[in-house]
Design an enzyme around this catalytic site. Sequence first.
Site, PDB file in Angstrom:
ATOM      1  N   SER A 103       0.836  -1.192   0.000  1.00  0.00           N
ATOM      2  CA  SER A 103       0.000   0.000   0.000  1.00  0.00           C
ATOM      3  C   SER A 103       0.873   1.245   0.000  1.00  0.00           C
ATOM      4  O   SER A 103       1.990   1.232   0.534  1.00  0.00           O
ATOM      5  CB  SER A 103      -0.903   0.006   1.239  1.00  0.00           C
TER       6      SER A 103
ATOM      7  N   TYR B 165      -2.153  -0.044  10.545  1.00  0.00           N
ATOM      8  CA  TYR B 165      -2.285  -0.550   9.173  1.00  0.00           C
ATOM      9  C   TYR B 165      -1.053  -0.187   8.355  1.00  0.00           C
ATOM     10  O   TYR B 165      -0.485  -1.030   7.643  1.00  0.00           O
ATOM     11  CB  TYR B 165      -3.543   0.021   8.525  1.00  0.00           C
TER      12      TYR B 165
END
Length: 263
Positions: free
Chosen positions: A143, A156
């Site tokens: 990501s 995250y």
Amino acid sequence: MHDFLNKTILITGASSGIGEGLAKSLAARGANLILLARSKDKLYDMKKVMKSEFSIQCDVYVVDLANSQARTEVFKRISEHYSTIDALINNAGFGIFDSIEDIKTSDMEKMFQVNVLALIEGIQILYPALSTAQKGHIINIASIAGKIATPKSSVYGATKHAVLGFSNALRLEVEQEDLYVTTVNLGPVKTNFFQTADPSGNYQKNVARYMLDPNDVVEKIIDTLFKRKREVNLPRWMELGSRLYHLFPGITERLLKKQFNKK
């Protein structure tokens, strides 16, 4: 359109979103599939469709990758059944956007289990089958959050930062095996990821115009398969932002403070 006839490709998180899109597109190109996900009904429906519409081999394994014992057993079963796996696409993952004072320990642990430990363990157990492939490929879905730190995604982001670090080292370890390692670093994508990450829908509204089309992401990943490519970064302007961030972190945080606080 690439032809993946007689290639065996394993996809985690295959029952929805990018994983489902990859499975369908690869089946249409002739690839044999190994699909992993939690949703039993969805997986078996996909298997039925794949075999009838595309006449490919499609095996499915129902597993919760957050469960260490269950995933180990599944990865070992796959390793024993397949002598060669041409590509492994580690797509499974999830996020929860919460401040550090609000996030639950159980959620933190689950994110690391699914996003990091399951990915690493799967590669470790399946490595013998991957290393026997001619120009095999490991694709890890990371990501942009692993490159740019933003509020409410500290845990995250940490999981995706770990995926990037692991992948970069792994690439050096396996290059003598002619095994490629690519990370796919994505900004927000229009998938059900946000049902868990952003149940209020506020973040999705704030970034709606920036969100990636999952079909475009799928095609970009497929176009990268079996090519020596270090990273795929989408959208490209976010990658430029990440480079600026690493060169001038303090300045970038001040300039983009409003954008960073959209969660």
